[in-house]
Design a protein around this motif. Structure first.
Motif, mmCIF file in Angstrom:
data_model
loop_
_atom_site.group_PDB
_atom_site.id
_atom_site.type_symbol
_atom_site.label_atom_id
_atom_site.label_comp_id
_atom_site.label_asym_id
_atom_site.label_seq_id
_atom_site.Cartn_x
_atom_site.Cartn_y
_atom_site.Cartn_z
ATOM 1 N N ALA A 157 0.816 -1.219 0.000
ATOM 2 C CA ALA A 157 0.000 0.000 0.000
ATOM 3 C C ALA A 157 0.847 1.265 0.000
ATOM 4 C CB ALA A 157 -0.928 0.002 1.217
ATOM 5 N N ASP A 158 2.105 1.162 0.438
ATOM 6 C CA ASP A 158 3.012 2.313 0.451
ATOM 7 C C ASP A 158 3.878 2.386 -0.800
ATOM 8 O OD1 ASP A 158 2.150 3.161 2.999
ATOM 9 O OD2 ASP A 158 3.474 1.691 3.962
ATOM 10 N N GLY A 159 3.635 1.500 -1.763
ATOM 11 C CA GLY A 159 4.411 1.508 -2.996
ATOM 12 C C GLY A 159 5.759 0.836 -2.880
ATOM 13 N N LYS A 160 5.955 0.006 -1.838
ATOM 14 C CA LYS A 160 7.212 -0.700 -1.644
ATOM 15 C C LYS A 160 7.098 -2.116 -2.201
ATOM 16 C CE LYS A 160 8.963 2.727 0.770
ATOM 17 N NZ LYS A 160 10.063 3.566 0.238
ATOM 18 N N PRO A 163 6.221 -9.226 -2.340
ATOM 19 C CA PRO A 163 5.774 -10.372 -3.146
ATOM 20 C C PRO A 163 4.279 -10.638 -3.033
ATOM 21 C CG PRO A 163 7.777 -10.914 -1.939
ATOM 22 C CD PRO A 163 7.304 -9.588 -1.411
ATOM 23 N N ASP A 164 3.673 -10.245 -1.921
ATOM 24 C CA ASP A 164 2.243 -10.465 -1.713
ATOM 25 C C ASP A 164 1.407 -9.226 -2.025
ATOM 26 O OD1 ASP A 164 2.717 -13.095 -0.768
ATOM 27 O OD2 ASP A 164 3.254 -12.279 1.198
ATOM 28 N N GLY A 165 2.068 -8.200 -2.537
ATOM 29 C CA GLY A 165 1.362 -6.959 -2.818
ATOM 30 C C GLY A 165 0.578 -7.006 -4.122
ATOM 31 N N ARG A 166 -0.137 -5.908 -4.393
ATOM 32 C CA ARG A 166 -0.958 -5.815 -5.610
ATOM 33 C C ARG A 166 -0.057 -5.640 -6.829
ATOM 34 N NH1 ARG A 166 -3.521 -2.044 -8.864
ATOM 35 N NH2 ARG A 166 -2.695 -0.247 -7.724
ATOM 36 N N PRO A 167 -0.349 -6.333 -7.940
ATOM 37 C CA PRO A 167 0.469 -6.162 -9.147
ATOM 38 C C PRO A 167 0.252 -4.794 -9.793
ATOM 39 C CG PRO A 167 -1.386 -7.614 -9.595
ATOM 40 C CD PRO A 167 -1.390 -7.362 -8.115
ATOM 41 N N HIS A 168 1.330 -4.179 -10.253
ATOM 42 C CA HIS A 168 1.291 -2.886 -10.926
ATOM 43 C C HIS A 168 2.032 -3.019 -12.259
ATOM 44 C CE1 HIS A 168 0.412 -1.630 -6.829
ATOM 45 N NE2 HIS A 168 0.146 -0.404 -7.235
#
Length: 276
Positions: A157-160, A163-168
């Motif tokens: 959510a902080d743009g860091k 591996p489990d974050g949202r794909p961009h």
């Protein structure tokens, strides 16, 4: 749209559709319309540094060939630019191979810091390659350019990186220059707002929607992965430069007509004619 090739005309690069012969200016050539007054001071300083650091050699050349010594000094900035361009080209080639998963063995010592930095980037960010070194082509605004990479990044959510974050989906550029300059935003906005991606075989697909853009600035001293704005405001500045490019290369050559009146020509007397 067929395969795309590039040509140089009057110092500018153009992309040409090999089938239709349609010719559009390259993104970098369009951005060169942006005023850069600092370049003349940089070139002057580099010339002065070259003279001071090679004083004996320059004096020796000047004793035998004054014009040759002048040429050596006045072309100092061109030699430096050419050398840096070669380093950048070699690094870009290596980066593409590495992000495609190719194992890179021993490299020239000059390339070793770039290799190490890119390995660290891959480990820290974990990018997934979507496209690399393809052509972005705009039918709407008549320009084209070769982008470095389109990556898929997983971010929290902080743009860091996570591996489990949202794909961009991110338009990405590699820079090996001493600094990163704001013009990179114009370059990447142009790519991201183009109509098509054209592969080397001439096949094309629509340019996707991006979640953002980033530049990997990598030097022998280290690397940074920096977010870059490519929104409508930035893109509009690029389109302004596109119009300036059209003025510079085409319209400006049509605005002055032939004189409809002029001052009287100087009188030539008969005596002057007979003496010729």
């Amino acid at each position: 749209m067929g395969k795309v090739r590039t040509i140089k005309r009057s110092g500018s690069r153009f992309y040409v559709d090999a089938e239709t012969a349609e010719k559009v200016p390259g993104v970098t050539s369009v951005i060169e319309m942006l005023p850069k007054p600092f370049l003349k001071f940089w070139a002057a300083r580099l010339t002065a540094e070259t003279a001071v650091q090679n004083l004996a050699a320059v004096s020796s050349i000047a004793e035998r060939d004054e014009a040759g010594a002048i040429d050596y000094l006045k072309n100092a900035h061109s030699r430096y630019t050419k050398l840096r361009a070669q380093v950048g080209s070699d690094a870009h080639d290596m980066f593409e191979r590495m992000i495609r998963g190719e194992r890179i063995g021993r490299v020239h010592p000059d390339m070793e810091p770039y290799k190490k930095g890119f390995e660290e980037f891959l480990e820290a960010v974990g990018p997934q390659l979507v496209r690399a070194e393809d052509v972005a082509w705009s039918d709407t605004h008549n320009y084209a350019g070769s982008f470095d990479a389109i990556l898929r990044l997983h971010l929290d959510a902080d743009g860091k990186p996570d591996p489990d974050g949202r794909p961009h989906l991110v338009m990405t550029d590699w820079k090996t220059s001493a600094n990163t300059y704001p013009e990179v935003a114009l370059q990447m906005a142009a790519y991201a707002h183009a109509d098509w991606i054209i592969a080397p075989d001439g096949s094309r697909e629509p340019m996707p929607e991006f979640d953002g853009a980033a530049v990997l600035h990598i030097t022998p001293e280290g690397w940074e992965f920096i977010p870059v704005r490519i929104d409508a405001e930035v893109f509009e500045v690029f389109l302004t430069l596109r119009r300036v490019f059209e003025w510079d290369k085409n319209v400006s050559k049509t605005v002055l007509g032939r004189a409809i009146a002029s001052s009287a020509k100087k009188l030539v007397t008969g005596t002057q004619r007979r003496s010729r």
